[in-house]
Write a protein that holds these residues in place. Structure first.
Motif, PDB file in Angstrom:
ATOM      1  N   ASP A  20       0.830  -1.206   0.000  1.00 14.09           N
ATOM      2  CA  ASP A  20       0.000   0.000   0.000  1.00 14.09           C
ATOM      3  C   ASP A  20       0.868   1.261   0.000  1.00 14.09           C
ATOM      4  N   LEU A  68      -2.364  -4.761  -8.408  1.00 18.32           N
ATOM      5  CA  LEU A  68      -3.253  -3.870  -9.153  1.00 18.32           C
ATOM      6  C   LEU A  68      -3.929  -4.613 -10.297  1.00 18.32           C
ATOM      7  N   GLN A  70      -4.576  -7.811 -10.367  1.00 22.00           N
ATOM      8  CA  GLN A  70      -5.574  -8.699  -9.778  1.00 22.00           C
ATOM      9  C   GLN A  70      -6.854  -7.927  -9.448  1.00 22.00           C
ATOM     10  N   GLU A  71      -6.694  -6.696  -8.942  1.00 21.46           N
ATOM     11  CA  GLU A  71      -7.872  -5.860  -8.679  1.00 21.46           C
ATOM     12  C   GLU A  71      -8.614  -5.563  -9.974  1.00 21.46           C
ATOM     13  N   THR A  74     -10.526  -8.653 -11.104  1.00 21.48           N
ATOM     14  CA  THR A  74     -11.753  -8.831 -10.322  1.00 21.48           C
ATOM     15  C   THR A  74     -12.843  -7.890 -10.815  1.00 21.48           C
ATOM     16  N   ALA A  75     -12.473  -6.629 -11.035  1.00 20.30           N
ATOM     17  CA  ALA A  75     -13.457  -5.651 -11.530  1.00 20.30           C
ATOM     18  C   ALA A  75     -13.977  -6.057 -12.902  1.00 20.30           C
ATOM     19  N   THR A 105      -7.230   5.586  -7.868  1.00 27.53           N
ATOM     20  CA  THR A 105      -6.856   4.580  -8.854  1.00 27.53           C
ATOM     21  C   THR A 105      -6.197   5.236 -10.054  1.00 27.53           C
TER      22      THR A 105
END
Length: 184
Positions: A20, A68, A70-71, A74-75, A105
């Protein structure tokens, strides 16, 4: 039982804090400003603790980029699952994700996208991710028009990363709507 002066060991929380903090530094100062000293200081841990989780700065950056992506995966998967039309569903999800990011983001991706031309490993990660997604959705999104739509979304996305350009040049909701309409 830990005393008031003793911290409980929570390796996953330390790893998450390091990632983070690296992302926060990349977002505010650029990927070049992500240093071992800076990230460990921001996370409140020693450099040794950082090296316990990541072999070097590049491993930290790679893990941050992977997180990032992976995020983003998912989205995209959530948007695709909600799409009633399979043809072009990945492209519509991609357009939506690229052109509806929040400020945090956008800043993070701005730093990462800026690094594509200077950090070969980041470029390799991005291109491998995109190639994998395109192979995964080849049955529904291999059309040339859909490729053009994704490239146009990339162009609008890159332009929007400059707050001045975005405010003066782009009507992102209108661009997003037009690009999505082209996918049907």
């Amino acid at each position: 039982m830990a005393s008031a002066y003793e911290r409980r060991k929570d390796p996953e929380a330390v790893r998450r804090a390091l990632l983070d903090c690296a992302a926060s530094i990349a977002a505010s100062e650029g990927l070049g400003a992500v240093t071992v000293a800076g990230v460990s200081l921001a996370a409140g841990v020693t450099k040794g603790a950082l090296f316990h989780h990541f072999a070097n700065k590049q491993a930290l950056v790679n893990a941050m980029v992977d997180g990032l992506m992976q995020e983003l995966d998912t989205a995209l998967d959530t948007l695709i699952a909600a799409d009633a039309v399979s043809r072009g569903s990945f492209t519509r999800a991609y357009v939506h994700a690229a052109l509806t990011m929040d400020d945090t983001t956008t800043r993070i991706w701005s730093a990462l996208i800026g690094a594509l031309s200077t950090e070969p490993q980041v470029a390799t990660q991005w291109h491998a991710w995109l190639a994998q997604r395109l192979r995964r959705h080849a049955d529904t999104d291999a059309d040339e028009i859909l490729a053009v739509v994704r490239l146009a979304a990339d162009g609008a996305w890159f332009t929007s990363l400059s707050a001045t350009a975005a405010a003066e040049v782009l009507d992102l909701p209108a661009i997003r709507a037009r690009l999505v309409a082209m996918t049907y």
